[in-house]
Design an enzyme around this catalytic site. Sequence first.
Site, short mmCIF file in Angstrom:
data_model
loop_
_atom_site.label_atom_id
_atom_site.label_comp_id
_atom_site.label_asym_id
_atom_site.label_seq_id
_atom_site.Cartn_x
_atom_site.Cartn_y
_atom_site.Cartn_z
N LYS A 76 0.86 -1.18 0.00
CA LYS A 76 0.00 0.00 0.00
C LYS A 76 0.90 1.23 0.00
CE LYS A 76 -3.83 2.15 2.59
NZ LYS A 76 -4.75 2.04 3.75
N SER A 151 -9.82 2.37 2.98
CA SER A 151 -8.89 3.07 2.11
C SER A 151 -7.92 2.15 1.38
CB SER A 151 -8.08 4.08 2.92
OG SER A 151 -7.27 3.41 3.87
N SER A 175 -10.24 -0.02 7.20
CA SER A 175 -9.67 0.07 5.85
C SER A 175 -8.97 -1.17 5.30
CB SER A 175 -8.69 1.23 5.76
OG SER A 175 -9.40 2.42 5.61
#
Length: 484
Positions: A76, A151, A175
């Site tokens: 990420k 997210s 998330s």
Amino acid sequence: MTLDTLTGWARRLQAREISSRELTELYLGRIERLDSGINSFVTVTRDEALAAADAADQRLAKGERAPLLGLPVAQKDIFCTRGVRTSCGSRMLDSFVAPYDASVVERMNAAGAVMLGKTNMDEFAMGSSNETSHYGPVRNPWDPERVPGGSSGGSAAAVAARLAPAATGTDTGGSIRQPAAFCGVTGLKPTYGRVSRYGMIAFASSLDQGGPMAASAEDCALMLNAMAGFDPRDSTSLQRPDEDFTAGLDRDLKGLRIGLPREYFGDGLHPEVRRAVQDALAVLRERGAEPVEISLPNSGLSVPAYYVVAPAECSSNLARYDGVRYGHRCSDPRDLMDLYTRSRAEGFGAEVKRRIMIGTYVLSAGYYDAYYLKAQKVRRLIAEDFRRAFGEVDVIAGPTSPELPFRLGEKSADPVSMYLSDIYTIAANLAGLPGLSMPAGTVGSLPVGLQLIGNYFDEARLLNVAHQFQQETGWHQRMPAAFA
Ligand code: GLN
């Protein structure tokens, strides 16, 4: 070549049926061919990946063993990666090249992982739909008109589309779990402090926690083995004996008490999601688990408490982006104040600004007691609810999200309806507990996630329950036809 799981690839690499270079090329090729439709990567590190794969092949040839040796993974874009842009989904950090690796990246590299690139995300991890990214929205591989969740939506979409066998995510209020549910993958948020936050760009430090996302629980266990561990550079890192999270996967579920919180099955839960979750719970019952109805009476306060605590911490953490040290700087500032205000006005998107304003407000001298202090007290009540519940049950189960993946743009104009999509996930962050989401069924072609919440340090049990479920059902093996 048929696509395998992370665990499957590990076996095939060890058996020398495939080289790390071949495997890495396979996934790089898939990213090049297929990612334009979903936008799950912000940066692809082709050259670095192939060099890392060659190095892994040399180690494999020498008979070396390391948990992730030669396995391609995606990071990420919230984790700092030395020499590689680390944008956090923001214009503010669009040109930021990290001078060091986050602990998670360092640990995974040391375990032999091959980084394919950095995945798209909501700006500074604020969002539930991946629409707030500076690099454009991520699309759900199951239906490109729908969001992948957020997210960590880039990581979830990349794993769902099999553009990477596994990826990292971070979870401040859901998330990892909510995008895992929306994209039909397995994701684990560990106990707060299990995984180092060093080099993981801070959103709300008392809630943020990194964790694995992959097709199966077994794959997440393999990833967590590499990610977790004490780190003196993170002052909230837990000092715990090393644990092998793959060791207990095969335990049976006889006598396991599963708490079903009344509040997680009330109004507001999509009826088809409820049905899929109930079918999944029936599978666990058949394997010997015993359902117990429980109550988490303060559940309804978790979203409001979170939207005081998280913005408060974010307003403090994001104060560092001042246009001076690094990140976006406006052109031709008139004076220092102009430099600060214009750099921040230009660098941050609307959702980030909204959070900074709310956070500054709730921390201000006149409102601190009324909002921030009150929210901290509510946070304690929520943790107490769980403490009581874990006196009666071993794990808690319910839906991950009250709804199915929604359409792009559907909630953009209404932040509160967006915030409510984390109604079942946020409490675990406020309490610091581990939580997992796994694919548990479908409605039409859209995936539904089952959430498991465990007591502190009980990740192994969550992975065990999920693995047993995945032995019985094939939901985690499904992949979107367009990406087959
Ligand atoms: N959706 C929640 C938020 O917008 C949670 C985000 C997260 O876990 N990083 O804050």
